[in-house]
Design a protein around this motif. Structure first.
Motif, PDB file in Angstrom:
ATOM      1  N   TRP A 197       0.811  -1.148   0.017  1.00 28.85           N
ATOM      2  CA  TRP A 197       0.143  -0.116   0.069  1.00 28.85           C
ATOM      3  C   TRP A 197       0.814   1.248   0.084  1.00 28.85           C
ATOM      4  N   PHE A 198       2.043   1.230   0.740  1.00 25.15           N
ATOM      5  CA  PHE A 198       2.952   2.295   0.622  1.00 25.15           C
ATOM      6  C   PHE A 198       3.335   2.730  -0.873  1.00 25.15           C
ATOM      7  N   LEU A 199       3.438   1.211  -1.815  1.00 21.39           N
ATOM      8  CA  LEU A 199       3.966   1.423  -3.035  1.00 21.39           C
ATOM      9  C   LEU A 199       2.765   2.085  -3.968  1.00 21.39           C
ATOM     10  N   PHE A 200       1.692   1.430  -3.740  1.00 25.13           N
ATOM     11  CA  PHE A 200       0.608   1.909  -4.405  1.00 25.13           C
ATOM     12  C   PHE A 200       0.505   3.602  -4.344  1.00 25.13           C
ATOM     13  N   PHE A 201       0.146   3.854  -3.054  1.00 28.48           N
ATOM     14  CA  PHE A 201       0.199   5.253  -2.725  1.00 28.48           C
ATOM     15  C   PHE A 201       1.056   5.980  -3.351  1.00 28.48           C
ATOM     16  N   GLY A 202       2.470   5.625  -3.129  1.00 24.37           N
ATOM     17  CA  GLY A 202       3.598   6.524  -3.803  1.00 24.37           C
ATOM     18  C   GLY A 202       3.519   6.460  -5.425  1.00 24.37           C
ATOM     19  N   ILE A 203       3.100   5.401  -6.087  1.00 23.87           N
ATOM     20  CA  ILE A 203       2.875   5.214  -7.555  1.00 23.87           C
ATOM     21  C   ILE A 203       1.984   6.507  -7.895  1.00 23.87           C
ATOM     22  N   CYS A 204       0.928   6.639  -7.269  1.00 19.86           N
ATOM     23  CA  CYS A 204      -0.133   7.299  -7.508  1.00 19.86           C
ATOM     24  C   CYS A 204       0.152   8.669  -7.442  1.00 19.86           C
ATOM     25  N   LEU A 205       0.800   9.119  -6.175  1.00 13.96           N
ATOM     26  CA  LEU A 205       0.750  10.558  -5.668  1.00 13.96           C
ATOM     27  C   LEU A 205       2.057  11.182  -5.805  1.00 13.96           C
ATOM     28  N   TYR A 206       3.272  10.057  -6.031  1.00 16.49           N
ATOM     29  CA  TYR A 206       4.307  10.930  -5.943  1.00 16.49           C
ATOM     30  C   TYR A 206       5.300  10.357  -7.458  1.00 16.49           C
ATOM     31  N   SER A 207       4.558   9.904  -8.310  1.00 12.80           N
ATOM     32  CA  SER A 207       5.237   9.475  -9.773  1.00 12.80           C
ATOM     33  C   SER A 207       4.344   9.592 -10.705  1.00 12.80           C
ATOM     34  N   VAL A 208       3.307   8.764 -10.992  1.00 10.18           N
ATOM     35  CA  VAL A 208       2.310   8.690 -11.935  1.00 10.18           C
ATOM     36  C   VAL A 208       1.928  10.021 -12.605  1.00 10.18           C
ATOM     37  N   ASN A 209       1.173  10.827 -11.536  1.00  8.11           N
ATOM     38  CA  ASN A 209       0.617  12.082 -11.758  1.00  8.11           C
ATOM     39  C   ASN A 209       1.601  12.851 -12.346  1.00  8.11           C
ATOM     40  N   TYR A 210       2.978  13.041 -11.476  1.00 11.92           N
ATOM     41  CA  TYR A 210       3.851  13.934 -12.148  1.00 11.92           C
ATOM     42  C   TYR A 210       4.264  13.701 -13.633  1.00 11.92           C
ATOM     43  N   MET A 229      -7.352   8.675  -2.072  1.00 16.07           N
ATOM     44  CA  MET A 229      -8.297   7.754  -1.665  1.00 16.07           C
ATOM     45  C   MET A 229      -7.531   6.615  -1.138  1.00 16.07           C
ATOM     46  N   VAL A 230      -6.348   6.263  -1.650  1.00 14.58           N
ATOM     47  CA  VAL A 230      -5.431   5.152  -1.065  1.00 14.58           C
ATOM     48  C   VAL A 230      -4.595   5.688   0.378  1.00 14.58           C
ATOM     49  N   HIS A 231      -4.628   6.949   0.435  1.00 21.13           N
ATOM     50  CA  HIS A 231      -3.895   7.399   1.647  1.00 21.13           C
ATOM     51  C   HIS A 231      -5.087   7.591   2.780  1.00 21.13           C
ATOM     52  N   GLN A 232      -6.459   7.588   2.300  1.00 22.09           N
ATOM     53  CA  GLN A 232      -7.633   7.692   3.155  1.00 22.09           C
ATOM     54  C   GLN A 232      -7.910   6.063   3.704  1.00 22.09           C
ATOM     55  N   ARG A 233      -7.682   5.308   2.748  1.00 20.74           N
ATOM     56  CA  ARG A 233      -7.819   3.936   3.087  1.00 20.74           C
ATOM     57  C   ARG A 233      -6.761   3.543   4.190  1.00 20.74           C
ATOM     58  N   ASN A 280      -7.554   4.748   7.391  1.00 24.84           N
ATOM     59  CA  ASN A 280      -8.819   4.049   8.083  1.00 24.84           C
ATOM     60  C   ASN A 280      -8.276   2.454   8.771  1.00 24.84           C
ATOM     61  N   ASN A 281      -6.972   2.188   8.162  1.00 24.35           N
ATOM     62  CA  ASN A 281      -6.542   0.869   8.716  1.00 24.35           C
ATOM     63  C   ASN A 281      -5.226   1.076   9.636  1.00 24.35           C
ATOM     64  N   ASN A 282      -5.170   2.521  10.183  1.00 24.63           N
ATOM     65  CA  ASN A 282      -4.196   2.735  11.010  1.00 24.63           C
ATOM     66  C   ASN A 282      -2.815   2.736  10.744  1.00 24.63           C
ATOM     67  N   PHE A 283      -2.593   3.047   9.389  1.00 22.12           N
ATOM     68  CA  PHE A 283      -1.097   3.276   9.118  1.00 22.12           C
ATOM     69  C   PHE A 283      -0.468   4.640   9.549  1.00 22.12           C
ATOM     70  N   THR A 325       4.222   6.390   6.413  1.00 22.86           N
ATOM     71  CA  THR A 325       3.547   6.391   5.001  1.00 22.86           C
ATOM     72  C   THR A 325       4.217   7.248   3.990  1.00 22.86           C
ATOM     73  N   ILE A 326       4.320   8.471   4.178  1.00 24.52           N
ATOM     74  CA  ILE A 326       4.774   9.214   3.474  1.00 24.52           C
ATOM     75  C   ILE A 326       6.205   9.112   3.001  1.00 24.52           C
ATOM     76  N   ALA A 327       6.908   8.667   3.963  1.00 27.18           N
ATOM     77  CA  ALA A 327       8.339   8.396   3.466  1.00 27.18           C
ATOM     78  C   ALA A 327       8.651   7.438   2.867  1.00 27.18           C
ATOM     79  N   TYR A 328       7.880   6.187   2.990  1.00 26.15           N
ATOM     80  CA  TYR A 328       8.285   5.059   1.976  1.00 26.15           C
ATOM     81  C   TYR A 328       7.391   5.296   0.753  1.00 26.15           C
TER      82      TYR A 328
END
Length: 294
Positions: free
Chosen positions: A65-78, A167-171, A174-177, A182-185
């Motif tokens: 989920w760290f990876l999925f979040f990073g791909i969406c917000l810190y890679s693909v959108n840019y 949405m991934v970050h909200q998820r 919700n799962n107490n990450f 989370t942001i660092a990874y």
């Protein structure tokens, strides 16, 4: 921290990035600079976490989920916004990104069953009216010639990627990450994915030693990434993705104000009329607390 304060911190950290990215263009491929930006940001956060002796070991599922979040917000959108800029005038990708508030509201409703309040819908509608007034010339004189339709499509994909990251970050919340870990990874994984993309594009891993490049890179890494994203994601935690996404509506306007100061942009009547409307919408949307899911 107060929602409005978080909103203002995010805006004032993010808005100059539209101008400072110009100092990243030229000798170094822009996507390589994106790789540097988030790699540096992740290392700084990791150093902070190590000093604070915070937990850094997580399960394979959490790393996914760290990876999925990073791909969406810190890679693909840019990546997609960079590609869209090759087809569109600079202001138009910012207009497209303002639709993130709508995508976030829809995503929040679909994934988390949180219906937006009437106040949120009214505020978002007022804000979009402000955007239409400010950018009416670019919107109504838009042409599908010379590949601009492709640029629009790429910008929409980039916006959707950013919204999906929300949405991934909200998820994850919700799962107490833990948010900071989370942001660092996510930044680290996002930077690596961007590096892989740059290699597929055939870009060289170069670095520029000029003052403009290094100083802008440090601002983008520290203020434009760490402070901005920590504040924005804290805001998302407090008010939800739908309302936090309003940052993307107001940010293009502050970017125009910065262009006024540094690039001698002349204010027209549409900007003078639309800005107060946009601010009213922002206050209505952000000055709320998120309702818990039943």
């Amino acid at each position: 921290m107060n929602n409005i304060i978080l909103f203002i911190i995010t805006l004032f950290c993010w808005s100059p990035t539209w101008y400072l990215i110009k100092f990243q263009l030229g000798y170094v491929d822009p996507l390589v600079s994106v790789f540097y930006r988030f790699l540096i940001a992740s290392f700084i956060i990791f150093i902070f976490l190590i000093i604070k002796k915070e937990k850094l070991q997580f399960s394979i599922n959490q790393h996914f989920w760290f990876l999925f979040f990073g791909i969406c917000l810190y890679s693909v959108n840019y990546v997609f916004f960079y590609l869209s800029n090759t087809y569109l005038i600079s202001a138009f990708p910012a207009i497209v990104f303002s639709t993130v508030v709508i995508m976030n509201i829809v995503g929040e409703t679909f994934y988390f069953k949180k219906k937006p309040s009437i106040k949120t819908l009214i505020g978002a509608s007022i804000g979009m009216v402000g955007i239409l007034i400010i950018f009416n010339d670019e919107i109504f004189n838009f042409s599908f010639s010379e590949g601009t339709h492709l640029g629009l499509f790429l910008a929409l994909i980039g916006t959707f990627s950013a919204s999906t990251g929300n949405m991934v970050h909200q998820r994850n919340l919700n799962n107490n990450f833990p948010p900071i870990q989370t942001i660092a990874y996510a930044m680290f994984y996002g930077s690596i994915v961007t590096l892989v993309i740059t290699k597929f594009r055939g870009a060289e891993l170069l670095f520029e030693t000029s003052f403009g490049y290094i100083s802008s890179l440090l601002y983008l890494s520290i203020f434009g990434s760490i402070f901005a994203f920590v504040s924005y994601l804290k805001l998302l935690e407090k008010v939800g993705p739908g309302r936090a996404g309003y940052v993307g509506v107001v940010m293009p306007v502050l970017a125009l104000i910065i262009s006024t100061i540094f690039e001698n942009l002349e204010w027209q009547y549409d900007l003078i009329m639309g800005l107060p409307i946009l601010i009213i919408g922002a206050v209505l949307v952000i000055n709320q607390n998120m309702k818990k899911t039943k």
